[in-house]
Motif scaffolding. Structure first.
Motif, PDB file in Angstrom:
ATOM      1  N   VAL A  71       0.925  -1.291   0.147  1.00  0.00           N
ATOM      2  CA  VAL A  71      -0.178  -0.017  -0.112  1.00  0.00           C
ATOM      3  C   VAL A  71       0.926   1.351  -0.028  1.00  0.00           C
ATOM      4  O   VAL A  71       0.534   2.325  -0.308  1.00  0.00           O
ATOM      5  CB  VAL A  71      -1.015  -0.011   1.175  1.00  0.00           C
TER       6      VAL A  71
ATOM      7  N   GLU B 229      -2.272   0.049  -3.587  1.00  0.00           N
ATOM      8  CA  GLU B 229      -3.041   0.049  -2.347  1.00  0.00           C
ATOM      9  C   GLU B 229      -4.663  -0.301  -2.919  1.00  0.00           C
ATOM     10  O   GLU B 229      -5.323  -0.888  -2.106  1.00  0.00           O
ATOM     11  CB  GLU B 229      -3.047   1.476  -1.927  1.00  0.00           C
ATOM     12  N   TYR B 230      -4.680  -0.040  -4.273  1.00  0.00           N
ATOM     13  CA  TYR B 230      -6.127  -0.511  -4.835  1.00  0.00           C
ATOM     14  C   TYR B 230      -6.498  -2.090  -4.479  1.00  0.00           C
ATOM     15  O   TYR B 230      -7.492  -2.606  -4.564  1.00  0.00           O
ATOM     16  CB  TYR B 230      -6.072  -0.181  -6.199  1.00  0.00           C
TER      17      TYR B 230
ATOM     18  N   ARG C 163      -7.948  -1.925  -0.987  1.00  0.00           N
ATOM     19  CA  ARG C 163      -9.210  -0.928  -1.080  1.00  0.00           C
ATOM     20  C   ARG C 163     -10.274  -1.439  -1.884  1.00  0.00           C
ATOM     21  O   ARG C 163     -11.342  -1.344  -1.474  1.00  0.00           O
ATOM     22  CB  ARG C 163      -8.705   0.603  -1.664  1.00  0.00           C
ATOM     23  N   SER C 164      -9.997  -2.191  -2.975  1.00  0.00           N
ATOM     24  CA  SER C 164     -11.193  -2.508  -3.966  1.00  0.00           C
ATOM     25  C   SER C 164     -11.958  -4.056  -3.199  1.00  0.00           C
ATOM     26  O   SER C 164     -12.714  -4.249  -3.752  1.00  0.00           O
ATOM     27  CB  SER C 164     -10.434  -3.047  -5.265  1.00  0.00           C
TER      28      SER C 164
ATOM     29  N   SER D 131     -10.267  -4.748   3.190  1.00  0.00           N
ATOM     30  CA  SER D 131      -9.744  -3.464   3.395  1.00  0.00           C
ATOM     31  C   SER D 131     -10.194  -3.051   4.903  1.00  0.00           C
ATOM     32  O   SER D 131      -9.220  -2.404   6.021  1.00  0.00           O
ATOM     33  CB  SER D 131     -10.663  -2.508   2.506  1.00  0.00           C
TER      34      SER D 131
ATOM     35  N   SER E 259      -7.297  -2.299   7.942  1.00  0.00           N
ATOM     36  CA  SER E 259      -6.982  -0.775   8.570  1.00  0.00           C
ATOM     37  C   SER E 259      -7.313  -0.913  10.071  1.00  0.00           C
ATOM     38  O   SER E 259      -7.622  -0.137  10.688  1.00  0.00           O
ATOM     39  CB  SER E 259      -8.190   0.171   8.114  1.00  0.00           C
TER      40      SER E 259
END
Lengths: 197, 197
Positions: free
Chosen positions: B176, B182-183, B186-187, B192, B196
């Protein structure tokens, strides 16, 4: 409870069988045919979402990854059959170290030899001679480290047989058998003594 | 006793640091410069005969292979800091399963991305675009399995943070951050949320 072990015709599931036998645990073999692609069937992927072998089912408990399964049974039945984890946390640490060496340093090369020498034609691709040569060279260097280690202790983690040694068995049997590279073991005195134990 | 950790500038040793921090164990970082080849020095090879990072020294106990080291400290200090092994042998089994998935399914692809995107020029070889493309695709498929798994439990081995999650941290930070992909996290909604956490 009889443990169901999937895919026992292949080497990684045999790692699990070796452990169950050492621990005296009853099991039932469930065939999975990789050539027919049975490991890609929706039923199998429900058990093992990456489509890899083996999986075990033990009542309603399902577990995959052969080295996770052998750790589970070695721990669950610690006082039954052969103790495979060492007597102290420090010995267990060394068992884990050499289990990781098997997985990270030994396995990739011996797996490539197995794939390209034994299974390429059945799987429909030509054996890659460059991969075979490089894998043999790299495996030789790994075995040189084993030779040095085994000149100082009878087994990899110390003077006791453990999961770390056991984990090498199935693919080493390919190496000295159908892969026909027994010389890699025999040419190293301490590796040879370890392998014949 | 302060634990000496070798090579802490790199990702695999950071796996060990993350564990020591979770367990509240004091450590001292010992630099090893891969670009200068310090991991090939005779002194280093005495500690780690394969020339890999990391190694720890804890008094007169030496241990290598990051995933062996984190298991050792998680077990030795089970009741100190965050419990990282689960509450039962069955939970520990699932921790081991997902630690193996990290090592066998996740790591090879993210390692290739790291090597070819971040380190190729420093190590003096051209990045292989084919390897990068294939590794990204394969890592995506692995993360699809994670997405499905993490839709059913908060963490990989269940609803508890464990070594299995911790083991993903250092290379995911590369992904990331400097790898700039990072996608891939995140996707995927549940990956995700996991990332986090």
């Amino acid at each position: 409870m009889v443990v169901k072990v999937y895919g026992t015709a292949y080497a990684s599931p045999k790692r699990v069988l070796a452990c169950l036998i050492e621990k005296g645990i009853e099991f039932e073999a469930v065939p999975v045919d990789l050539i027919k692609g049975e490991h890609r069937s929706p039923e199998y992927l429900k058990l093992q979402p990456f489509g890899a072998l083996p999986v075990i089912q033990d009542g309603d408990y399902t577990l995959y990854e052969s080295r996770a399964i052998i750790r589970y049974y070695a721990e669950k039945y610690k006082s039954q059959g052969t103790d495979l984890l060492g007597k102290s946390i420090e010995e267990r640490g060394l068992v884990e170290q050499w289990l990781e060496v098997e997985a990270q340093n030994f396995h990739p090369h011996i797996y490539n030899l197995t794939l390209h020498i034994l299974f390429a034609s059945a799987l429909g691709f030509p054996p890659d001679e460059k991969v075979i040569k490089e894998s043999e060279e790299k495996l030789g260097k790994v075995l040189d480290v084993y030779e040095e280690r085994l000149s100082k202790s009878k087994y990899l983690a110390g003077d006791f047989f453990s999961l770390a040694d056991l984990s090498h068995l199935p693919f080493t049997q390919y190496l000295v058998g159908p892969i026909n590279k027994e010389y890699m073991i025999r040419s190293r005195k301490h590796v040879s003594a370890w392998g014949s134990d």
